[in-house]
Design a protein around this motif. Structure first.
Motif, PDB file in Angstrom:
ATOM      1  N   PRO A 186      31.418 -91.318 -75.447  1.00 23.85           N
ATOM      2  CA  PRO A 186      30.127 -90.668 -75.660  1.00 23.85           C
ATOM      3  C   PRO A 186      29.817 -89.522 -74.678  1.00 23.85           C
ATOM      4  N   HIS A 187      30.809 -88.729 -74.339  1.00 24.11           N
ATOM      5  CA  HIS A 187      30.563 -87.543 -73.512  1.00 24.11           C
ATOM      6  C   HIS A 187      29.580 -86.617 -74.230  1.00 24.11           C
ATOM      7  N   VAL A 188      28.726 -85.945 -73.459  1.00 16.89           N
ATOM      8  CA  VAL A 188      27.810 -84.963 -74.054  1.00 16.89           C
ATOM      9  C   VAL A 188      28.614 -83.797 -74.646  1.00 16.89           C
ATOM     10  N   PRO A 189      28.088 -83.087 -75.649  1.00 17.57           N
ATOM     11  CA  PRO A 189      26.770 -83.271 -76.270  1.00 17.57           C
ATOM     12  C   PRO A 189      26.735 -84.478 -77.201  1.00 17.57           C
ATOM     13  N   TRP A 190      25.649 -85.248 -77.109  1.00 17.58           N
ATOM     14  CA  TRP A 190      25.454 -86.382 -77.993  1.00 17.58           C
ATOM     15  C   TRP A 190      25.031 -85.900 -79.382  1.00 17.58           C
ATOM     16  N   PRO A 191      25.094 -86.763 -80.393  1.00 14.81           N
ATOM     17  CA  PRO A 191      24.639 -86.361 -81.726  1.00 14.81           C
ATOM     18  C   PRO A 191      23.220 -85.780 -81.682  1.00 14.81           C
ATOM     19  N   LYS A 192      22.961 -84.873 -82.597  1.00 12.67           N
ATOM     20  CA  LYS A 192      21.665 -84.185 -82.590  1.00 12.67           C
ATOM     21  C   LYS A 192      20.517 -85.091 -83.001  1.00 12.67           C
TER      22      LYS A 192
END
Length: 496
Positions: free
Chosen positions: A211-217
């Motif tokens: 779950p590295h950024v960017p996370w889902p919008k």
């Protein structure tokens, strides 16, 4: 009938036929190779005693395949297997139900490049050369693929296994999709596995970007009002939205883990060794880039049918530097004694419940964003952290890039809250300012909130841990050398 057998019983006949044909081709190839080797052996001179020969093909084929799955920025408590009842991780949870879960596994460093460098060399950052984030290991250091190739393995990397393009320097037989958030990596690994036709045993490394950024919008079904927040968090609407989208990223990781499991279970044999883990804690204040357990303690699950007890757990302490000698052990080899890591296969097999008595972790800097050298020793009960320059301001991407939605927009709401809320101010101050020494009683204070370094009742404990860390740094040749200029004031932060 085992759980694995029941699951495999549901697979389609078409896939079974593909697998049967491929395995038949492999057995034929091995038979021809073995016959050729026998016919030629009488004609060739005996090898010199000191020469290292590759194992015969027939022997290599008996070695177990390995599948190593790596998450990116996944904290210990962010899956159902580790007690989180809010996040949906059915595939990781299933792996834990069928294997052995490690409750006290730690990385060498809570940043991507030094953590992965330690994994792939069995050496701590000061010895392998990758001390700062984005730093590379020394070219002359022997690396994971070479150890396994010597045991007859094909060693393959998909996704973020080494630190992005550094994968080219590690000697993998094959590698693909290693750029930032190259989310095609897992699908590519599955396709490659289905098309593979190679007689060698396989060591397959698959690195997810989640779950590295960017996370889902969007939160993808997670309710921001229902999620729990980590310790030392400030409850604001932006914080809750960020946490819910982080959970969405964790569920995307879990989906990818399921795809790798399904494909490898269908194609590889029942003897396959599986290991799932993460490179460090979550990108969250007091997580990634910190030597608190929230930065260095990671999930790790091993499943090896016939060796691991399904559904078992261990609280023995192990380090990421131990993974390389463990895989060499699985492959039938023996890692050199001068590595910092050591095999934990006795734990895997349930032959012991003891491992390390102390864990060392290091952090130096992440480019010019985070320049704050720190070192730590952790025992069963105590954590001691040495902050080399307490007069400097601690910073990360979270505050430095506070205007980026997935770096720290929520952190700006913390800074605003700190202007009127005393508790919020305490948390923000603790984020920016670190004392020279920190001492925590992990039994009484697992969240590491009460620093006992100045308490005279623990002077002897402090002295002992300080001395042990000194000795370890000397042994490592660790001078805590600097790699970038520091931040001296808060005014240098929240700039982009």
């Amino acid at each position: 009938m085992t759980l694995l057998q029941r699951r495999r019983g549901t697979r389609g006949d078409a896939m079974r036929q593909i697998i049967h044909n491929r395995l038949s081709r492999r057995r034929f190839t091995l038979s021809v190779a073995a016959a050729a080797a026998m016919s030629l052996s009488a004609l060739l001179p005996a090898p010199a005693a000191h020469a290292q020969q590759p194992p015969p093909a027939a022997q290599a084929a008996e070695k177990p395949d390995m599948v190593i799955m790596l998450a990116d920025d996944l904290g210990l408590l962010d899956t159902g297997a580790y007690g989180n009842r809010e996040v949906r991780t059915p595939n990781i949870d299933r792996l834990a139900q069928e294997g052995q879960t490690y409750d006290r596994a730690f990385v060498a460093s809570p940043a991507c490049a030094p953590s992965r460098g330690a994994l792939l060399t069995g050496l701590m950052p000061a010895r392998n050369g990758a001390e700062p984030n984005h730093g590379a290991v020394h070219s002359w250091v022997k690396k994971m693929p070479a150890y396994l190739q010597e045991q007859g393995y094909q060693v393959v990397s998909f996704g973020k296994v080494a630190h992005y393009e550094q994968v080219k320097r590690y000697g993998f037989d094959h590698y693909e999709h290693f750029t930032f958030h190259d989310d095609e990596a897992v699908e590519a690994a599955v396709r490659w596995l289905k098309e593979r036709d190679d007689p060698r045993p396989l060591a397959l490394f698959v690195g997810s970007n989640w779950p590295h950024v960017p996370w889902p919008k969007t939160t993808e079904g997670y309710d921001p009002d229902a999620v729990s927040l980590p310790e030392k968090s400030i409850d604001t609407p932006l914080t809750r939205d960020a946490r819910a989208r982080f959970y969405a990223a964790v569920s995307r990781l879990d989906t990818e883990v399921g795809k790798v499991l399904d494909a490898s279970e269908a194609i590889l044999g029942d003897d396959t060794f599986y290991l799932f883990t993460s490179d460090h804690g979550t990108q969250w204040p007091f997580g990634k880039w910190n030597l608190y357990d929230t930065g260095t303690q990671v999930p790790m699950i091993v499943r090896w049918p016939g060796a691991t007890q399904p559904g078992s757990r261990t609280d023995a302490m192990v380090s990421w530097v131990d993974i390389l000698p463990t895989l060499v052990d699985v492959a039938g080899g023996e890692a050199p004694d001068d590595l910092d890591g050591r095999s934990f296969i006795p734990l895997v097999r349930g032959e012991t419940d003891e491992a390390r008595s102390e864990i060392f972790t290091t952090h130096t800097n992440d480019g010019k964003v985070n320049v704050f050298p720190m070192r730590s020793i952790r025992t069963d009960r105590w954590k001691y952290i040495r902050n080399q320059h307490p007069d400097w301001v601690y910073t990360t991407h979270i505050d430095q890039f506070g205007k980026r939605v997935d770096s720290g927009a929520y952190f700006l709401s913390w800074v605003d809250a700190a202007e009127t809320d005393a508790r919020a101010k305490e948390i923000v101050d603790d984020y920016y300012n670190r004392p020279a020494e920190e001492l925590y009683d992990l039994q009484a204070d697992p969240a590491e909130k009460r620093n006992l370094a100045d308490d005279p009742r623990y002077a002897d404990v402090l002295k002992d841990l300080r001395s042990r860390l000194d000795a370890w740094q000397t042994q490592q040749g660790d001078t805590m050398r600097l790699h970038a200029p520091p931040h001296l004031t808060r005014e240098q932060t929240v700039t982009k």
